[in-house]
Enzyme design. Sequence first.
Site, mmCIF file in Angstrom:
data_model
loop_
_atom_site.group_PDB
_atom_site.id
_atom_site.type_symbol
_atom_site.label_atom_id
_atom_site.label_comp_id
_atom_site.label_asym_id
_atom_site.label_seq_id
_atom_site.Cartn_x
_atom_site.Cartn_y
_atom_site.Cartn_z
ATOM 1 N N CYS A 263 0.789 -1.234 0.000
ATOM 2 C CA CYS A 263 0.000 0.000 0.000
ATOM 3 C C CYS A 263 0.828 1.295 0.000
ATOM 4 C CB CYS A 263 -0.998 -0.033 1.143
ATOM 5 S SG CYS A 263 -2.385 1.069 0.876
ATOM 6 N N HIS B 201 -3.321 -5.823 2.134
ATOM 7 C CA HIS B 201 -2.709 -5.572 3.450
ATOM 8 C C HIS B 201 -2.362 -6.833 4.232
ATOM 9 C CE1 HIS B 201 -2.199 -1.391 4.197
ATOM 10 N NE2 HIS B 201 -3.270 -1.137 3.485
HETATM 11 N N1 GLN Z 1 -2.494 6.843 2.364
HETATM 12 C C1 GLN Z 1 -2.560 5.963 1.256
HETATM 13 C C2 GLN Z 1 -3.915 5.886 0.577
HETATM 14 O O1 GLN Z 1 -4.943 6.128 1.182
HETATM 15 C C3 GLN Z 1 -2.125 4.598 1.699
HETATM 16 C C4 GLN Z 1 -3.033 4.021 2.710
HETATM 17 C C5 GLN Z 1 -2.595 2.662 3.126
HETATM 18 O O2 GLN Z 1 -1.391 2.357 3.205
HETATM 19 N N2 GLN Z 1 -3.596 1.855 3.457
HETATM 20 O O3 GLN Z 1 -3.961 5.562 -0.581
#
Ligand code: GLN
Length: 248
Positions: A95, A196
């Site tokens: 992510c 994730h």
């Molecule tokens: N801040 C980033 C987004 O919303 C990554 C979020 C995350 O790592 N879940 O795309």
Amino acid sequence: MEEIKILHLYPDMLNLYGDRGNVQALKYRAEKRGINVIIDYYYLGGEAPDFSQYDIVFSGGGADSEQALVANDMLKYKEQIKKAIDEGVFFLLVCGSYQLFGKYYKGVEGDMIPGLEIFDYYTEAIPDRKKRCIGDIIIEVDLDGIKTKVIGYENHAGQTQNVEKPFGIVLCGQGNTFGAQQEGFMRKNVIATYIHGTLLSKNPEITDYIIQYALERKYGEKVELEKLDDAFEEKAREQLLNRYLNKR
Ligand code: GLN
């Protein structure tokens, strides 16, 4: 005894939805095969790590505020990271870290977070705070000619474009952009994904792909990993695949 050295970047700042579980899954499945696993941690502002001496580097996801702090720190190591990737060190990026290895991340407020520019993709968040790609996701991945379904969870505002080769094709969920057919980015020694914490525990084939890759590169010979009893994992996967793929 064979050994795998893992570097876990920013474990306290980039650990959304238990991303650190990916490192635990690698350790668990390697140790079951009698492979010794060493894990080093790098924290923001810490002593510069020697990226090239590791077999696997892992970096997880974070909120925009953490991402901005980490980006500034990570940029210091741009050349060393690029060198390690070119040398074949395996990088697993989830992510926020996936986004940081591209050209840039433009946040919800339009704020620009510079990327390492190691890969050509770029990410822009949807300005509407309520609109995020959230939920269960299933993609089909091709691992050296063998197709497998990867099950996980995504939660991101960022929409990633200009991806050269995706990690997988979306069967359920969103992926790189809303309604995308493609999820993540992949190269032989890089997996960058929006999936994730659950990634490696729910998908043992990916875990084994990384372990096998790391061993073959390190010891310079073909590796056949000993089969593990994955009866529970397979049962759980079957349930999840049924639940998510049949709900459409
Ligand atoms: N801040 C980033 C987004 O919303 C990554 C979020 C995350 O790592 N879940 O795309």
